[in-house]
Design an enzyme around this catalytic site. Sequence first.
Site, PDB file in Angstrom:
ATOM      1  N   ASP A  66     -89.738  38.386 -28.546  1.00 15.14           N
ATOM      2  CA  ASP A  66     -89.360  37.521 -27.429  1.00 15.14           C
ATOM      3  C   ASP A  66     -89.629  38.289 -26.135  1.00 15.14           C
ATOM      4  O   ASP A  66     -89.292  39.466 -26.050  1.00 15.14           O
ATOM      5  CB  ASP A  66     -87.854  37.206 -27.567  1.00 15.14           C
ATOM      6  CG  ASP A  66     -87.376  36.079 -26.685  1.00 15.14           C
ATOM      7  OD1 ASP A  66     -87.743  36.059 -25.502  1.00 15.14           O
ATOM      8  OD2 ASP A  66     -86.624  35.227 -27.184  1.00 15.14           O
ATOM      9  N   ARG A  83     -88.857  36.695 -22.978  1.00  8.89           N
ATOM     10  CA  ARG A  83     -88.341  35.819 -21.909  1.00  8.89           C
ATOM     11  C   ARG A  83     -87.424  36.541 -20.931  1.00  8.89           C
ATOM     12  O   ARG A  83     -87.224  36.094 -19.826  1.00  8.89           O
ATOM     13  CB  ARG A  83     -87.599  34.621 -22.517  1.00  8.89           C
ATOM     14  CG  ARG A  83     -88.530  33.602 -23.121  1.00  8.89           C
ATOM     15  CD  ARG A  83     -87.776  32.509 -23.826  1.00  8.89           C
ATOM     16  NE  ARG A  83     -87.112  33.009 -25.026  1.00  8.89           N
ATOM     17  CZ  ARG A  83     -86.349  32.261 -25.812  1.00  8.89           C
ATOM     18  NH1 ARG A  83     -86.133  30.991 -25.528  1.00  8.89           N
ATOM     19  NH2 ARG A  83     -85.794  32.767 -26.895  1.00  8.89           N
TER      20      ARG A  83
END
Length: 383
Positions: free
Chosen positions: A311, A313
């Site tokens: 991830d 983000r």
Amino acid sequence: MNILPPNIQWAATTSLERGPVVAGTNAGTARNAIGVHAAGFAIYQGLAAATGALPEGHRPNLHDTGPSIDIGPFPQWTQAGKIVSLDPWGHRVAEVFGEARARGLDIRPSIAVTNGRLRMAEISDSMRRGRLKPDGDILTRSGDICVTKIAIEPVWWLPGIAERLAVTEQTLREALFRCTDGMYPALITRLDRKAFLPPIGGSSVYLFGDTRKLGQPAVNIACRIHDECSGSDVFGSDICTCRPYLALGVEEAICMAQRGGIGIVVYNRKEGRALGEVVKLLVYNVRARSLLGDRAEMYFDCTEQVAGVQDMRFQALSVDVLHWLGVNRVERWISMSNLKSDALVAAGIKIVNQVAIPDEIIPAHAHVEISAKQASGYFSAIN
Ligand SMILES: [Zn+2]
């Protein structure tokens, strides 16, 4: 033109002490930021400039472009470290920096605020099933949802971003320089320029209800922070729960607005956990072709195998928009993500109730994803 670039005092008490963020190809030496506005589209600007479609030196005429509602200033705007990834004055530059603009500085809005209406099939369906009732104001009998729409371009205060991510500013600057193939030399040559307009997608925010109550301690907020998934959000792909969860967020936002609170739906352009859609679809193939079958315990491994991480983000940055809107407490938090809720808690925003996605709206093929997320720490109580 020989204008001194204004200093930026990030998080200063007033807009004038803070000073405008000046960026862009027209800014010349009278700039104090790295990059250009709408930076994710800068290459299109280059095409328009190359073909002559965009006149050289064009400056936007901002007459009648101002925000449709008042937002802020809120105390969070001037508290050090609260907002580091957007310009809290970005929607009001024509008003608060009018004089500097008149002196010739090319100061542009990084935030736009307007009113509009939405219509979503899931909301119309909820009305038919009696879960939602029209009130003629927030939700009309024909299914129109009245909202305030906000578009936010990222404006990064590099020392603040570095602090939020617990790295040094130098490490951050060098990595950004390297990973953009040297697109922004000023990242390493102009350490005095600490504001950066990164070439990434921004955020859309939809507000539901009486926005004059923003910043009031007693107002109840329902909120979903949603990260883009175009396959599901737009095209209805059944491999994940994104669109159903987005629709649930809108439904909850409408309900909260109808009860006198405010609904907030934030849509961040972070396709495929900010790994990009190519990586996302490559991972789908790995999952589909696994000899062991598409299993929850392998969901994150498959992503890491292709992308190198699970991830990218950085949810720690996603809370800034709530600080910008003056939010201290979220009554109904429409998300199961521990990454997102941890970010809110770390930012000092209280979550009162966390709302999980009801089983009946999880698409059949999305159970692998939701099981994997629950095993990794996602909130799983059925609400
Ligand atoms: Zn999705």
